[in-house]
Every structure is written in structure tokens, then in C-alpha cells.
Design a protein around this motif. Sequence first.
Motif, mmCIF file in Angstrom:
data_model
loop_
_atom_site.group_PDB
_atom_site.id
_atom_site.type_symbol
_atom_site.label_atom_id
_atom_site.label_comp_id
_atom_site.label_asym_id
_atom_site.label_seq_id
_atom_site.Cartn_x
_atom_site.Cartn_y
_atom_site.Cartn_z
ATOM 1 N N VAL A 49 5.636 13.631 -52.143
ATOM 2 C CA VAL A 49 7.100 14.427 -52.770
ATOM 3 C C VAL A 49 6.232 15.688 -52.744
ATOM 4 O O VAL A 49 7.849 16.316 -51.318
ATOM 5 N N ASP A 50 5.206 16.198 -52.196
ATOM 6 C CA ASP A 50 4.792 17.752 -51.540
ATOM 7 C C ASP A 50 5.786 17.464 -50.197
ATOM 8 O O ASP A 50 5.883 19.134 -49.950
ATOM 9 N N ALA A 51 5.335 17.106 -49.668
ATOM 10 C CA ALA A 51 6.233 17.055 -48.267
ATOM 11 C C ALA A 51 7.340 17.174 -48.407
ATOM 12 O O ALA A 51 8.608 17.881 -47.238
ATOM 13 N N VAL A 52 8.111 16.142 -48.908
ATOM 14 C CA VAL A 52 10.020 16.546 -49.258
ATOM 15 C C VAL A 52 10.376 17.531 -49.940
ATOM 16 O O VAL A 52 10.768 18.439 -49.216
ATOM 17 N N LEU A 53 9.380 18.051 -51.032
ATOM 18 C CA LEU A 53 9.470 19.912 -51.141
ATOM 19 C C LEU A 53 9.624 20.907 -50.511
ATOM 20 O O LEU A 53 10.018 21.931 -49.837
#
Length: 421
Positions: A222-226
Motif C-alpha cells: 500500500v505504501d508502494a502505491v502511495l
Amino acid sequence: MTESSKGGTLRGSEETHDLRLLGRIFAGLPTGSNPDWAGIVHAARRHRVSALLFWRLAESQSGSGEGADPPQEVMDELRQDLYSAATQAMLAEWQLATVLGALSEADVPALVVKGAATATFYADPALRSYSDLDIMIPEAQLAIAERALNGLGYECFASKAWWLDHFHHLPPMVSESGSLLVELHWGLDYQAEKGRLPADDLWARAVHWNVQGQPALRLHEVDAVLHLCRHAVVQHRVYGAFRSLCDLAQITKSWSQEEWTVLGRRALDYDLARPVYLMLVLAGQVLQLAVPAEIISTLRPPGTLPEPGELMRRLMRSEAASARVSTGAVQAAVDGPLGPRLRHLVGSLFLPREGMAMVYKIAVDSPWIWTAYLWRPVDLLWRYGRSIWRTVRGERGAQAIWRREVWLERWLRGDEQLDGL
């Protein structure tokens, strides 16, 4: 409309059409009759996804999905791109393992971000190329990490004094071996920019990983997408975003409702709803990414927005990416009162001594540094003058590019009263 602006509009329309066809292939959908394979391959290479194109076409030909039926010469050409990408991926992985080993010996935790980590979400790492190695480390251990890489023959290519005051990583480190640049980060964003990803949160949620036996960490998905949404929209202004959209589709392809909900919540918490919303909309347009409707509704900012198709057409046209528009001039144009605008513009024009030394590769204590201040206006005029002149003359293409930049800057700042693109 001038002849040049007509040509620019036509090329932009063709590029958008080719990207849509490329996206349909990646989504496993038919391209229709007689697609322009030369245009599709050109678009794939322009956006550095030609190896992925070969992979997806080979899957379709093997019967695992419904897709295009390209000529054999196209497949042979793309196969060579895949072979080249595979060779580069093996060398990059070996280099990353060596760097991680040196950091491990120095007891420096390493969180791999961007390209090398994103490649793990693809069926084969060779399908996602990258041009440098980005590694996040604790800020307190920056000097230790730098010495560890010095031991491998890496050196910063620019003075650190000015760089550390303006960026969130050391100057890129290079080695005589000619391998990929290495960037040591302690954060992934700039304090002055809208929307932040706190380093402590990224470390707390990091996922264990290893590269050729070397332990490491990578961002939680999720942090990678953000981060990729913020990087593509805020820092790169959606230019060349097609590959980032592919990354987005790869990372989220097996997500359940739970991951999407977490993404929506974190995007709001970190003030990243706008860039995430924009990338999700574009991914739906280009790659048919199925995003839960409630997530789109949650992230959609107030105010009137162009339709998704119009957003894609305006923001991803190729002639905008090739035109030279000064980000400093755009930011100055939307800074409000005349005073802040002038200060922003002058600050972008005349950098501190350390900045001028870095940009023009002059020793900071050299008397020649003052010639850089004389050369700076000429240099910027050379780089941006043609675009400015075309805009002032009223050429439709140049004015459209300027409106695109101003619109995006104002929209990212939260302006709800915007005219169309």
C-alpha cells in the motif's frame, strides 16, 4: 492554428491512441483490426515497457488470454528487447546484492524503494527496468552508509553541502565500473511539497525481503502505491506516467477490498488523495484497472473535474512531455500575490553558490562561480525561451501545455474553482 500546432495536436492524438492500444494489450483485451504495430512498439519503447509488451503478447499467443496477433517480425524485435532487459536485470540484481551486503556489514538497515523493489511485483524482474538503485536508510546512519559504499568504490558526483539542504537523499553515487547510480535516501518526499509519507511509518510497515541471499526490506504494497502515485503526479507531473500506471496495476492485481480500503484511508491521512485519485482514474482509462467504486468516491476531491477520458487525453499527450516548461515559472504563476511570485521566480533563477556549483559543475570556492550567475539567465532562456515565445505568440499547442501545467499545480494545491484543462 499554426502548422506546427496542427502537427503537435495530431502527434498527441496518435500517441494517446497508441497508449490506449498498448493498455488494452496489457489488460488482455483485443486491439481491433489492423493495429499500427509500429506505433505500438514505438510507444512501448518510449515508456520503457517493450519487454512487458513481448511478455503479454506471448501469453496471448499461448492461449492464456485474448489479445492481439502481431506479425512475427514484431515479436522477433520485441524478443530482443526482452533479452536485453533480462541481461540488465541480472547485472542490476548482482549490484544491488553487493550494495546490500556492504550495508549489512556496516549494520545499516536498508529499505529498497522504487525500481528494484517494484520489479518484484512483476512475473519476472526483467519486465520492469530501472536506471538506478534507490535505498532508504535511517538518517542518523547516513555517514556510515556512505563510507560503506565508498569501500566498494562509490563516490558522490556532486558537493553534498547544498544537495543535503534541498533533497532527501545524498547526491547520486557512482563507481568507475559504470554500473547503476546508487541513491541513499532518508525520506521519500520534500518538506515543501503537499502530501507527506513519514519515514517512521514506512519503516514500521516495511516487508522483509532478500536479494541473492542478502537481507533487505521493501515498502509495504500500500505504501508502494502511495509513493508511486505521489512520485508520478507531484514530482513528475504525470509525464511518462504510463509505466507508473503499469506498476500500479501489477501491485494491485490481487488486492482484496481490505487493501483498497487501507489505501483510501492512508491517502486521506497523508493528504495524498488527489494524486492517488488521479492515478487510479488514469489506470482505469489506460489499463482497464478495476478500482472499487467506493474508493474512487472516497478519494474524489470536491469541485468540477474533466471526464476521465479527457483527463487522460490532456495529461498524457506526448508533445507536452517533450516541451520545455519551467516548473519554477508555473509555481510562481500560481503563488498568489505578486511578492511571493517574484520571490519564487528569483529563487529559481539565481540559486545559492552551492546550487550553482552543482548545476554548472564549478568548484564552489572558484572565482568562476560568478560567471555562472551571468550565464544562468542565458541558459534558462535557451532552454525555455522557445516555449515561452510560442505561448506568448498564442500558438494553441504551447498554450495548451501551459494551461495543463497551471491547472495541475492549482488542482494539487486544492483549488476547487478551476476552469477546464
